[in-house]
Design an enzyme around this catalytic site. Structure first.
Site, PDB file in Angstrom:
ATOM      1  N   LYS A 107       1.494  -2.993   6.370  1.00  0.00           N
ATOM      2  CA  LYS A 107       1.989  -3.176   5.269  1.00  0.00           C
ATOM      3  C   LYS A 107       3.469  -2.732   4.609  1.00  0.00           C
ATOM      4  CE  LYS A 107      -1.506  -4.163   2.753  1.00  0.00           C
ATOM      5  NZ  LYS A 107      -1.632  -5.138   2.343  1.00  0.00           N
TER       6      LYS A 107
ATOM      7  N   ILE B 211      -8.388   2.520  -4.563  1.00  0.00           N
ATOM      8  CA  ILE B 211      -8.928   1.696  -5.244  1.00  0.00           C
ATOM      9  C   ILE B 211     -10.352   0.925  -4.724  1.00  0.00           C
ATOM     10  CG2 ILE B 211      -8.980  -1.004  -7.083  1.00  0.00           C
ATOM     11  CD1 ILE B 211      -6.219   1.260  -7.067  1.00  0.00           C
ATOM     12  N   ALA B 212     -11.313   1.732  -5.492  1.00  0.00           N
ATOM     13  CA  ALA B 212     -12.999   1.086  -4.799  1.00  0.00           C
ATOM     14  C   ALA B 212     -13.430  -0.447  -5.290  1.00  0.00           C
ATOM     15  CB  ALA B 212     -13.816   1.965  -6.219  1.00  0.00           C
TER      16      ALA B 212
ATOM     17  N   SER C 144       0.715  -1.477   0.192  1.00  0.00           N
ATOM     18  CA  SER C 144      -0.206  -0.109   0.527  1.00  0.00           C
ATOM     19  C   SER C 144       0.811   1.185  -0.151  1.00  0.00           C
ATOM     20  CB  SER C 144      -0.790  -0.476   1.576  1.00  0.00           C
ATOM     21  OG  SER C 144      -1.235   1.174   1.068  1.00  0.00           O
TER      22      SER C 144
ATOM     23  N   TYR D 112      -2.594  -1.165  10.093  1.00  0.00           N
ATOM     24  CA  TYR D 112      -2.810  -1.588   8.765  1.00  0.00           C
ATOM     25  C   TYR D 112      -1.394  -0.929   7.969  1.00  0.00           C
ATOM     26  CZ  TYR D 112      -4.024  -1.679   3.245  1.00  0.00           C
ATOM     27  OH  TYR D 112      -4.613  -1.325   2.179  1.00  0.00           O
TER      28      TYR D 112
HETATM   29  N1  LIG Z   1      -8.361  -1.089  -2.029  1.00  0.00           N
HETATM   30  C1  LIG Z   1      -7.723  -0.099  -2.173  1.00  0.00           C
HETATM   31  O1  LIG Z   1      -7.719   0.612  -2.349  1.00  0.00           O
HETATM   32  C2  LIG Z   1      -6.071  -0.822  -1.488  1.00  0.00           C
HETATM   33  C3  LIG Z   1      -5.302   0.333  -1.717  1.00  0.00           C
HETATM   34  C4  LIG Z   1      -3.937  -0.032  -1.454  1.00  0.00           C
HETATM   35  C5  LIG Z   1      -4.390  -1.186  -1.185  1.00  0.00           C
HETATM   36  N2  LIG Z   1      -4.616  -2.572  -1.103  1.00  0.00           N
HETATM   37  C6  LIG Z   1      -4.734  -3.919  -0.427  1.00  0.00           C
HETATM   38  O2  LIG Z   1      -4.578  -4.640  -1.249  1.00  0.00           O
HETATM   39  C7  LIG Z   1      -4.944  -6.138  -1.055  1.00  0.00           C
HETATM   40  C8  LIG Z   1      -6.529  -5.991  -2.292  1.00  0.00           C
HETATM   41  O3  LIG Z   1      -7.778  -4.800  -1.236  1.00  0.00           O
HETATM   42  P1  LIG Z   1      -8.862  -4.837  -1.658  1.00  0.00           P
HETATM   43  O4  LIG Z   1      -9.348  -3.533  -1.894  1.00  0.00           O
HETATM   44  O5  LIG Z   1      -9.047  -5.311  -3.143  1.00  0.00           O
HETATM   45  O6  LIG Z   1      -9.520  -5.999  -0.719  1.00  0.00           O
HETATM   46  P2  LIG Z   1     -11.002  -6.432  -0.877  1.00  0.00           P
HETATM   47  O7  LIG Z   1     -11.459  -6.026   1.012  1.00  0.00           O
HETATM   48  O8  LIG Z   1     -12.384  -5.999  -1.480  1.00  0.00           O
HETATM   49  O9  LIG Z   1     -10.500  -7.892  -1.102  1.00  0.00           O
HETATM   50  C9  LIG Z   1      -9.979  -8.732   0.622  1.00  0.00           C
HETATM   51  C10 LIG Z   1     -10.137  -9.982  -0.097  1.00  0.00           C
HETATM   52  O10 LIG Z   1      -9.179 -10.903   1.440  1.00  0.00           O
HETATM   53  C11 LIG Z   1     -10.092 -11.773   1.643  1.00  0.00           C
HETATM   54  N3  LIG Z   1     -10.136 -11.995   3.249  1.00  0.00           N
HETATM   55  C12 LIG Z   1      -9.910 -11.494   4.384  1.00  0.00           C
HETATM   56  N4  LIG Z   1      -9.807 -12.144   5.466  1.00  0.00           N
HETATM   57  C13 LIG Z   1      -9.070 -12.948   5.440  1.00  0.00           C
HETATM   58  C14 LIG Z   1      -8.391 -13.917   5.578  1.00  0.00           C
HETATM   59  N5  LIG Z   1      -8.802 -14.368   7.340  1.00  0.00           N
HETATM   60  N6  LIG Z   1      -8.345 -15.229   4.975  1.00  0.00           N
HETATM   61  C15 LIG Z   1      -8.928 -15.320   4.065  1.00  0.00           C
HETATM   62  N7  LIG Z   1      -9.301 -14.375   2.946  1.00  0.00           N
HETATM   63  C16 LIG Z   1      -9.404 -13.294   4.171  1.00  0.00           C
HETATM   64  C17 LIG Z   1     -11.895 -10.420   2.428  1.00  0.00           C
HETATM   65  O11 LIG Z   1     -13.019 -11.662   2.041  1.00  0.00           O
HETATM   66  C18 LIG Z   1     -11.441 -10.510   0.946  1.00  0.00           C
HETATM   67  O12 LIG Z   1     -12.078 -11.409  -0.189  1.00  0.00           O
HETATM   68  C19 LIG Z   1      -5.219  -5.732   0.445  1.00  0.00           C
HETATM   69  O13 LIG Z   1      -3.992  -6.513   0.474  1.00  0.00           O
HETATM   70  C20 LIG Z   1      -5.341  -4.243   0.363  1.00  0.00           C
HETATM   71  O14 LIG Z   1      -4.594  -3.805   1.822  1.00  0.00           O
HETATM   72  C21 LIG Z   1      -6.077  -1.984  -1.319  1.00  0.00           C
END
Ligand SMILES: NC(=O)c1ccc[n+]([C@@H]2O[C@H](COP(=O)([O-])OP(=O)(O)OC[C@H]3O[C@@H](n4cnc5c(N)ncnc54)[C@H](O)[C@@H]3O)[C@@H](O)[C@H]2O)c1
Length: 260
Positions: free
Chosen positions: A166, A195-196, A150, A162
């Protein structure tokens, strides 16, 4: 010959994607099966995994796995399942993460929420990477791993559980890339902006701080993830943090200049 056709060798390569039930992990897992790669879709929620597979371009190449990656036993069960169903896992994507809640600031976050965030992101990321690497090194087979970090690995997010998880993952990528490069295992970080996708509630007002003028979609991440995972395209890339953020990280306290 085109540089970008057949980025993988589906006869020898197979993938494991965590967090494949939603958001960025789902988009990457779907892109991998679209490239012909047999892929385990791993997630906490069965309904999400099954829906992700159903919507994938080649569902027959996708294998579901459901479990809680905060638990070491579940991580080991996932490794056993992946090996039994795919054989050698050559490509690993770690995208699973518990949701981020704005209420969990430094004075409010409880021990369990802190522990879960670190367990899923950092502990599972390390354990799964190391066990997969052990098998690859023993078999003298190259691999490619991608961990979702992140922008908040480097700047505070008002969610200390968080950002610290990260930040740990960002250094883990460098440690592992350095340790395993000689064995042909590349380890990189993919760094999304806003990212939405589901993991946090995206405020549309954020778009005004993003030079490309909009929030990102999970699908904005998948092409570069595929490119970095592919040895054919990125065979000389390891230990890198690849930012996909529409320019969000260029934002600071100053408004952009008025151009006329
Ligand atoms: N969305 C963003 O803007 C953003 C920004 C920076 C980093 N990230 C990172 O990218 C990755 C994906 O983000 P996203 O927004 O797509 O997340 P999301 O919440 O849409 O998807 C995460 C998935 O992980 C699964 N999960 C959660 N806990 C779990 C567990 N204990 N065991 C197995 N699965 C589990 C959830 O069920 C979910 O389907 C994450 O690591 C997030 O930190 C996302």
């Amino acid at each position: 010959m085109s540089l970008f056709t057949s980025p993988f060798d589906p006869a020898r390569e197979a993938a494991l994607v965590t967090g494949a039930g939603n958001g960025i992990g789902r988009a990457i897992a779907q892109a991998l099966v679209g490239e012909g790669v047999r892929t385990v879709f791993a997630d906490l929620h069965e309904d999400r995994v099954l829906a992700a597979i159903k919507a994938a371009p080649r569902p027959e190449l996708a294998l579901p796995w459901v479990g809680d990656l905060a638990q070491r036993k579940a991580c080991d069960a996932l490794l056993a399942h992946a090996q039994a169903s795919l054989g050698q896992v050559t490509h690993f994507v770690h995208s699973a993460s518990p949701p981020r809640r704005e209420a969990d600031h430094a004075m409010a976050v409880d021990d369990e929420t802190w522990r879960q965030m670190h367990a899923v992101n950092l502990d599972a990321g390390f354990h799964l990477s190391r066990e997969l690497a052990r098998r690859l090194i023993a078999a003298k087979t190259p691999g490619s791993f991608l961990l979702l970090t992140s922008l908040h690995a480097g700047t505070p997010r008002n969610l200390p559980h968080y950002s610290t998880a990260k930040a740990g993952m960002a250094m883990l990528v460098k440690e592992l890339a350095k340790s395993w490069g000689r064995h042909g295992i590349r380890v990189n970080a993919l760094v999304p902006g806003a990212i939405a996708a589901g993991g946090f509630v995206a405020d549309p007002a954020l778009a005004k701080h993003i030079p490309l003028g909009r929030l990102g979609q999970a699908e904005d991440l998948a092409p570069l993830a595929v490119a970095v995972l592919s040895h054919k395209i990125s065979g000389y890339v390891t230990g890198a943090s690849i930012v996909v953020d529409g320019g969000l990280s260029l934002t600071n306290w100053f408004a952009p200049p008025e151009l006329d």
